[in-house]
Design a protein around this motif. Structure first.
Motif, short mmCIF file in Angstrom:
data_model
loop_
_atom_site.label_atom_id
_atom_site.label_comp_id
_atom_site.label_asym_id
_atom_site.label_seq_id
_atom_site.Cartn_x
_atom_site.Cartn_y
_atom_site.Cartn_z
N GLU A 46 0.83 -1.19 0.00
CA GLU A 46 0.00 0.00 0.00
C GLU A 46 0.88 1.26 0.00
O GLU A 46 2.06 1.19 0.34
N PRO A 47 0.30 2.40 -0.35
CA PRO A 47 1.07 3.65 -0.32
C PRO A 47 1.60 3.95 1.09
O PRO A 47 1.03 3.49 2.09
N VAL A 48 2.68 4.72 1.16
CA VAL A 48 3.28 5.11 2.43
C VAL A 48 2.24 5.74 3.34
O VAL A 48 1.38 6.50 2.89
N ASP A 49 2.27 5.39 4.62
CA ASP A 49 1.38 5.85 5.69
C ASP A 49 -0.01 5.20 5.69
O ASP A 49 -0.86 5.58 6.48
N ALA A 50 -0.23 4.18 4.85
CA ALA A 50 -1.51 3.47 4.88
C ALA A 50 -1.60 2.66 6.17
O ALA A 50 -0.60 2.15 6.67
N ILE A 51 -2.81 2.52 6.72
CA ILE A 51 -3.01 1.70 7.92
C ILE A 51 -3.99 0.56 7.66
O ILE A 51 -4.34 -0.18 8.56
N SER A 52 -4.41 0.40 6.41
CA SER A 52 -5.30 -0.69 6.03
C SER A 52 -4.57 -1.53 4.98
O SER A 52 -4.06 -1.01 3.98
N PHE A 53 -4.51 -2.85 5.21
CA PHE A 53 -3.72 -3.73 4.37
C PHE A 53 -4.59 -4.84 3.80
O PHE A 53 -5.11 -5.68 4.54
N GLY A 54 -4.77 -4.83 2.48
CA GLY A 54 -5.67 -5.77 1.82
C GLY A 54 -5.09 -7.16 1.70
O GLY A 54 -3.90 -7.34 1.48
N ASP A 55 -5.97 -8.13 1.83
CA ASP A 55 -5.64 -9.54 1.68
C ASP A 55 -5.71 -9.88 0.19
O ASP A 55 -6.74 -9.73 -0.44
N ALA A 56 -4.60 -10.35 -0.37
CA ALA A 56 -4.55 -10.70 -1.78
C ALA A 56 -5.09 -12.11 -2.05
O ALA A 56 -5.16 -12.53 -3.19
N SER A 57 -5.48 -12.84 -0.99
CA SER A 57 -6.06 -14.17 -1.17
C SER A 57 -7.56 -14.01 -1.41
O SER A 57 -8.13 -12.95 -1.17
N PRO A 58 -8.23 -15.07 -1.84
CA PRO A 58 -9.69 -15.00 -2.01
C PRO A 58 -10.45 -14.79 -0.70
O PRO A 58 -11.64 -14.49 -0.72
N GLN A 59 -9.79 -14.93 0.45
CA GLN A 59 -10.46 -14.80 1.73
C GLN A 59 -10.88 -13.37 2.03
O GLN A 59 -11.86 -13.13 2.74
N GLY A 60 -10.13 -12.38 1.55
CA GLY A 60 -10.49 -10.98 1.70
C GLY A 60 -10.41 -10.42 3.11
O GLY A 60 -11.19 -9.56 3.49
N ASN A 61 -9.46 -10.87 3.91
CA ASN A 61 -9.30 -10.38 5.28
C ASN A 61 -8.38 -9.17 5.31
O ASN A 61 -7.19 -9.28 5.02
N THR A 62 -8.91 -8.02 5.67
CA THR A 62 -8.12 -6.80 5.75
C THR A 62 -7.47 -6.70 7.12
O THR A 62 -8.12 -6.93 8.14
N THR A 112 -5.59 -4.17 9.88
CA THR A 112 -5.58 -2.75 10.23
C THR A 112 -4.40 -2.47 11.15
O THR A 112 -4.23 -3.14 12.17
N GLY A 113 -3.60 -1.48 10.77
CA GLY A 113 -2.46 -1.09 11.59
C GLY A 113 -2.93 -0.39 12.86
O GLY A 113 -3.79 0.48 12.80
N ILE A 114 -2.40 -0.78 14.01
CA ILE A 114 -2.72 -0.14 15.29
C ILE A 114 -1.41 0.22 15.99
O ILE A 114 -0.33 -0.26 15.61
N LYS A 115 -1.50 1.05 17.00
CA LYS A 115 -0.35 1.46 17.80
C LYS A 115 0.78 2.00 16.92
O LYS A 115 1.96 1.73 17.14
N GLY A 116 0.41 2.74 15.86
CA GLY A 116 1.41 3.38 15.00
C GLY A 116 1.85 2.56 13.80
O GLY A 116 2.65 3.03 13.00
N ALA A 117 1.35 1.33 13.66
CA ALA A 117 1.74 0.51 12.51
C ALA A 117 1.17 1.09 11.23
O ALA A 117 -0.02 1.38 11.14
N LYS A 118 2.03 1.29 10.25
CA LYS A 118 1.61 1.85 8.96
C LYS A 118 2.63 1.45 7.90
O LYS A 118 3.73 0.99 8.22
N SER A 119 2.25 1.60 6.66
CA SER A 119 3.17 1.27 5.57
C SER A 119 4.25 2.34 5.48
O SER A 119 4.05 3.50 5.84
N ALA A 120 5.42 1.91 5.03
CA ALA A 120 6.56 2.82 4.93
C ALA A 120 7.46 2.38 3.79
O ALA A 120 7.36 1.24 3.31
#
Length: 162
Positions: free
Chosen positions: A127-143, A145-153
């Motif tokens: 995901e783009p830098v600073d995103a806190i939602s991370f998509g599941d690329a499997s057919p299951q579709g489980n997203t 969510t970054g918490i406690k400061g977890a984000k893309s970088a």
């Protein structure tokens, strides 16, 4: 290894009892590492592979069912809703499978993981830098969510896959 390690935990029925396996070996600081937590239902064991090397002795897991409480979240990089020290670094490519992928030492994959019939969750964390939602690329579709400061970088130099 000066406290530098990795830990995987499997929670049993009722989500209160658990079995953990921790390894403090072969992790290279400030560069890419391949880490795999391996639960083998046939042998009732939990093992860890670090950079393609399996632990010498797996940990016994003697539960027949696992935590199924929907309020008990799957976590990557820490333990949900606790004040334990979270993972500090970059995480890329997490795959959950319903099969044992590694039974002996192996050469770690250097490309992004792909879906197959045994994939139950797959996160590329692209995901783009600073995103806190991370998509599941499997057919299951489980997203996730970054918490406690977890984000893309954007990882620092040296974290690239070999």
């Amino acid at each position: 290894n000066n406290g530098l390690g990795v830990k995987f935990t499997v929670f049993g029925p009722g989500c209160g009892n658990s079995v953990s396996r921790a390894e403090y070996r072969d992790i290279k600081l400030n560069q890419w590492n391949h880490i795999a937590g391996i639960y083998n239902a046939a042998t009732q064991s939990l093992n860890i592979a670090i950079n393609g090397k399996l632990s010498s002795t797996p940990t016994s897991v003697t539960v027949s069912t696992f935590c199924s409480d929907p309020t008990f979240n799957f976590t990557v990089g820490g333990i949900y809703n606790t004040n334990t020290i979270p993972f500090s670094g970059y995480i890329d490519e997490v795959r959950i499978s319903d099969t044992v992928r590694y039974l002996s030492d192996f050469a770690p994959a250097t490309a992004d993981f792909t879906n197959d019939a045994n994939t139950r969750g797959l996160w590329h964390f692209s995901e783009p830098v600073d995103a806190i939602s991370f998509g599941d690329a499997s057919p299951q579709g489980n997203t996730l969510t970054g918490i406690k400061g977890a984000k893309s970088a954007q990882p620092a130099s040296g974290w690239e896959k070999p």
